[in-house]
Design an enzyme around this catalytic site. Structure first.
Site, PDB file in Angstrom:
ATOM      1  N   ASP A 309       1.052  -1.315   0.069  1.00 58.07           N
ATOM      2  CA  ASP A 309      -0.121  -0.026  -0.013  1.00 58.07           C
ATOM      3  C   ASP A 309       0.888   1.149   0.144  1.00 58.07           C
ATOM      4  O   ASP A 309       1.589   1.280   1.012  1.00 58.07           O
ATOM      5  CB  ASP A 309      -0.966  -0.194   1.094  1.00 58.07           C
ATOM      6  CG  ASP A 309      -0.159  -0.294   2.389  1.00 58.07           C
ATOM      7  OD1 ASP A 309       0.686  -1.303   2.729  1.00 58.07           O
ATOM      8  OD2 ASP A 309      -0.659   0.173   3.584  1.00 58.07           O
ATOM      9  N   GLU A 511      12.543   1.477   6.909  1.00 56.62           N
ATOM     10  CA  GLU A 511      11.750   0.677   6.572  1.00 56.62           C
ATOM     11  C   GLU A 511      11.883   0.173   5.254  1.00 56.62           C
ATOM     12  O   GLU A 511      11.553  -0.881   5.036  1.00 56.62           O
ATOM     13  CB  GLU A 511      10.248   1.320   6.666  1.00 56.62           C
ATOM     14  CG  GLU A 511       9.149   0.738   6.293  1.00 56.62           C
ATOM     15  CD  GLU A 511       8.018   1.541   5.941  1.00 56.62           C
ATOM     16  OE1 GLU A 511       8.060   2.565   5.854  1.00 56.62           O
ATOM     17  OE2 GLU A 511       6.843   1.369   6.206  1.00 56.62           O
TER      18      GLU A 511
HETATM   19  O1  LIG Z   1      -0.878   3.254   8.223  1.00 51.88           O
HETATM   20  C1  LIG Z   1      -1.187   2.964   6.824  1.00 51.88           C
HETATM   21  C2  LIG Z   1      -0.606   1.632   6.529  1.00 51.88           C
HETATM   22  O2  LIG Z   1       0.605   1.092   7.003  1.00 51.88           O
HETATM   23  C3  LIG Z   1       0.920  -0.142   7.045  1.00 51.88           C
HETATM   24  O3  LIG Z   1       1.560  -0.520   5.729  1.00 51.88           O
HETATM   25  C4  LIG Z   1       2.991  -0.362   5.627  1.00 51.88           C
HETATM   26  O4  LIG Z   1       3.435  -0.816   7.053  1.00 51.88           O
HETATM   27  C5  LIG Z   1       3.449  -2.182   7.248  1.00 51.88           C
HETATM   28  C6  LIG Z   1       4.225  -2.415   8.427  1.00 51.88           C
HETATM   29  O5  LIG Z   1       5.802  -2.490   8.530  1.00 51.88           O
HETATM   30  C7  LIG Z   1       3.711  -3.017   6.211  1.00 51.88           C
HETATM   31  O6  LIG Z   1       3.525  -4.433   6.610  1.00 51.88           O
HETATM   32  C8  LIG Z   1       3.037  -2.628   4.743  1.00 51.88           C
HETATM   33  O7  LIG Z   1       3.564  -3.456   3.738  1.00 51.88           O
HETATM   34  C9  LIG Z   1       3.580  -1.180   4.716  1.00 51.88           C
HETATM   35  O8  LIG Z   1       2.792  -0.879   3.401  1.00 51.88           O
HETATM   36  C10 LIG Z   1      -0.328  -1.184   7.395  1.00 51.88           C
HETATM   37  O9  LIG Z   1       0.058  -2.420   7.016  1.00 51.88           O
HETATM   38  C11 LIG Z   1      -1.550  -0.671   6.368  1.00 51.88           C
HETATM   39  O10 LIG Z   1      -2.551  -1.784   6.461  1.00 51.88           O
HETATM   40  C12 LIG Z   1      -1.849   0.739   6.797  1.00 51.88           C
HETATM   41  O11 LIG Z   1      -3.026   1.015   6.214  1.00 51.88           O
END
Ligand SMILES: OC[C@H]1O[C@H](O[C@H]2O[C@H](CO)[C@@H](O)[C@H](O)[C@H]2O)[C@H](O)[C@@H](O)[C@@H]1O
Length: 556
Positions: A309, A511
C-alpha cells in the site's frame, strides 16, 4: 446498489477515535499530523464518559475545538499510544550469540551487524496489564506473548513483517522470541478466523500476505521443535481455507477448458481505514455515488491487505490512486505464497507423521503450480505477470483466460515465484528468469526497485523493500545455479551497502530505501519510519548467507 460483499462492523471505540482524529487535524493542522497516532490512543475511562466530555468541549462555528481545550482533554482522558505497551528484555538475547554470523570477517561490518542484532532489544514489547484487563479501552489487541514491533509509528505486530523478523531472530539465535511471535499469530487466527494485517482492532477486517507456514517451517528447520508445528497445525489449515474460499477465491478457465483456482486480496471493509481515515475521506471526497465510494474504500483496504500500500501495480491508470482496482487482480505473489503454504503444510504434516494431510496438500500444490504456470507465466517475457479479472465481485462463476489480461508492466513481484521450490528447481526456467531479471531495469546499483513507475507511492520506483530483496535473492540461491547465485550475491551486497551507508549517516535502520540514490526511501502517506523489524531481519539473513570477507569494501 449497496455492496453485497462481506463487511466487518466497526466498534464504538474506533468510531470515537476517528472523530478525535478528525478534530485533531482540523484543530492542529496538517503539519506533523499522523492519523494513526490518534487511533492508537487508549481511553483512561469508559467510552461513554470520555465521549460525553469530548462532545461538550466548546466548539467554534466550523466545529473546531481550541488547541488548548483539545490538548487538555487528551492529557486527561486518553493514554498516549506507547502506554499500551511494555518494553521487555527478550530473555534469549545475548550481546554476541555463539555461532553468530560466522562468515562475517570484516571488522566494521561485524560491529554493525552486532548493533543491528542489539536492535531486537529496542523493538521487543508485550501488551500492558491494562490491555489485558480492560481490552475495550484499547485498539491494541491483547496478545499472549512478547513480540517484536517494526518500529516508530508501527507499534504493533504486523503479519507479513513477522516472517523477516523471524528470519533475523533465527540468525540472532533468539528461538524463543521467534516462537512467541508464531503463538501470537495463532491466537489471532483462533480469535478472528484469519490472521490480521496487524494486532489492532482496526485491522480485523483484512489479512496480509500469508506467511505463517513459512515462519513455522523456518523455525522448525533451526529448532526441530515438532511441538510448535503441532500447535500451529489447526491455524495453518484454517488459513489455507480462508484464502481458498468465499470472496478470496476466483476460478479461471484456460483454453483447454481446464479450471484453475486462484486467490486474490479482498478486504472485508468498505469504509475509510480507521488508521488513515482523514486521508481516505479526503481522497474519496469527490465521489458522489454512495456505492462507488464504498467500492473505492474497499479497494483501498484490499490494497493494504496486499502489503503493497500503495503502488501503481493496483491502479487501472498507473499513478492515479482513484483507479485502485486490487480486487480485480489475481496477484502473482499472493498465489506464490499460497503455493508455498501448501508445500509447507505438506512438509510439516509429514514431519508430524500425518501422511494423509501431507499427500492432500502436495496435490493442492501441484494444482496451484499448474495454475501459476497457466495464468501468470509469460514465456516470451520470462516472468510471471499479475492477471486482470473482468469487473465482478464474485469469482465463483469463472472467467476465461485471455493472454491480453496479463499486466505486462514490470514489477519486482513478477519475480517472486522464483522463491518457491517447483520454480527455482526448474533449471531452464531459472536461466530464462535470471536473464529477464537482469534486463528488466529493476536491478539498480543500490538494490532492486519495486517498479519502473515513479507514482509518488511508496511501493513504486525508486523504493526498494527488504522483503522483496530477500525473496528474490533467496530464490536465486535456492536454484543452485552458479549464475543465479552470482546475481543474488550482487543484489545482496548492494542492498547491504545501502543499509550500511544510511545507518552510518543517520544511526538508524529504515523501513525501505531509495535504490536509485542509495538513501532512505520516501513517498506514500506517512513520513519515513525507522527501527526497523524486517530491515534488520533481512540484513542479518543476508550476512548469514553470504558473509562479508575482510577485503570486501563496505563503503559508507
Ligand atoms: O498506516 C498505513 C498503512 O501502514 C501499514 O503498511 C505499511 O507498513 C506495514 C508495517 O511495516 C507493512 O506491513 C506494509 O507492507 C506497509 O505498506 C499497514 O500494513 C497498512 O494496513 C496501513 O494501512
Amino acid at each position: 446498489a449497496p455492496s453485497t460483499s462481506p463487511v466487518y462492523s466497526k466498534t464504538p471505540l474506533l468510531s470515537f477515535l476517528e472523530r478525535l482524529q478528525e478534530t485533531a487535524l482540523a484543530t492542529l493542522g496538517p503539519k506533523d499530523f499522523d492519523a494513526k497516532f490518534y487511533i492508537d490512543m487508549s481511553l483512561r475511562f469508559p467510552l461513554p464518559v470520555v465521549e460525553n466530555v469530548f462532545d461538550c468541549l466548546p466548539r467554534s462555528a466550523d466545529g473546531t475545538v481550541s488547541p488548548s481545550d483539545l490538548e487538555g482533554f487528551i492529557a486527561k482522558y486518553l493514554g498516549a499510544p506507547e502506554e499500551d505497551l511494555v518494553v521487555v528484555e527478550p530473555p534469549d538475547y545475548v550481546p554476541e550469540p555463539e555461532g553468530f554470523l560466522p562468515k562475517v570477517k570484516h571488522p566494521a561490518v561485524r560491529a554493525w551487524a552486532l548493533q543491528v542484532h542489539a536492535l531486537w532489544r529496542n523493538l521487543s514489547r508485550a501488551v500492558s496489564g491494562s490491555v489485558r484487563d480492560q481490552p475495550d479501552l484499547h485498539t491494541l489487541l491483547p496478545l499472549p506473548e512478547r513480540f517484536i514491533i517494526p518500529g516508530s509509528r508501527f507499534r504493533e505486530v504486523y503479519y507479513w513483517d513477522s516472517y523477516w523478523v523471524i528470519r533475523g531472530l533465527l540468525a540472532s539465535k533468539m528461538y524463543e522470541t521467534a516462537k512467541g511471535i508464531v503463538i501470537n499469530l495463532i491466537y489471532l487466527m483462533e480469535k478472528y478466523g484469519h490472521i490480521l494485517n496487524g494486532a489492532r482492532s482496526y485491522y480485523t477486517n483484512r489479512s496480509q500476505p500469508p506467511l505463517l507456514s513459512a515462519m513455522v517451517r523456518a523455525i522448525y528447520s533451526c529448532t526441530h521443535d515438532i511441538g510448535l508445528v503441532q500447535k500451529t497445525f489447526p491455524a495453518l489449515l484454517k488459513e489455507h481455507e480462508f484464502w481458498n474460499s468465499g470472496i478470496h477465491q476466483v476460478v479461471v478457465h484456460d483454453a483447454q477448458a481446464e479450471s484453475h483456482y486462484l486467490s486474490r486480496y479482498y478486504a472485508m471493509w468498505d469504509k475509510p481505514r480507521p488508521e488513515s481515515s482523514t486521508i481516505d475521506k479526503k481522497l474519496a471526497s469527490n465521489i458522489t455515488d454512495g456505492y462507488e465510494k464504498q467500492q473505492f474504500y474497499r479497494e483501498v483496504a484490499s490494497t493494504a491487505e496486499s502489503g503493497w500500500d500503495f503502488s501503481s501495480r493496483w491502479m487501472r491508470k498507473p499513478g492515479d490512486i482513484m483507479t485502485l482496482a486490487t480486487t480485480s487482480i489475481l496477484p502473482v505473489d499472493l498465489n506464490t505464497y499460497i503455493l508455498g503454504m501448501e508445500l509447507d503444510i505438506s512438509f510439516l504434516a509429514k514431519a508430524s507423521g500425518n501422511h494423509g494431510i501431507a499427500d492432500q496438500f502436495l496435490e493442492a500444490s501441484k494444482a496451484r503450480e499448474k495454475a501459476i504456470r497457466a495464468i501468470f507465466w509469460n514465456e516470451k517475457e520470462g516472468q510471471w505477470f499479475d492477471y486482470w479479472l473482468d469487473n465482478c465481485s464474485s469469482g465463483k462463476e469463472g472467467q476465461n483466460f485471455e493472454s491480453g489480461k496479463q499486466n505486462q508492466a514490470v514489477f519486482c513481484s513478477n519475480f517472486i515465484p522464483l522463491w518457491i521450490e517447483p520454480f527455482n528447481s526448474d533449471e531452464k526456467l531459472v536461466e530464462t528468469v535470471v536473464g529477464s531479471l537482469r534486463s528488466s531495469g529493476l536491478v539498480l546499483d543500490a538494490g532492486i526497485t519495486t517498479s519502473l513507475t515513479n507514482s509518488g507511492q511508496q511501493w513504486d520506483f525508486p523504493n526498494g523493500w527488504p522483503p522483496v530483496h530477500h525473496m528474490i535473492v533467496e530464490g536465486l540461491v535456492l536454484s543452485g545455479s552458479d549464475e543465479a547465485r552470482l546475481l543474488a550475491e550482487q543484489i545482496a551486497v548492494s542492498w547491504i551497502r545501502t543499509n550500511y551507508a544510511v545507518y552510518k549517516k543517520m544511526g538508524v535502520m529504515h523501513e525501505k530505501y531509495d535504490v536509485k540514490c542509495g538513501d532512505y526511501g520516501g513517498g506514500g502517506e506517512y513520513v519515513p519510519q525507522t527501527g526497523f523489524g524486517w530491515t534488520n531481519g533481512v540484513v542479518l539473513a543476508f550476512l548469514e548467507e553470504f558473509g562479508w570477507p575482510h577485503d570486501r569494501d563496505i563503503g559508507g
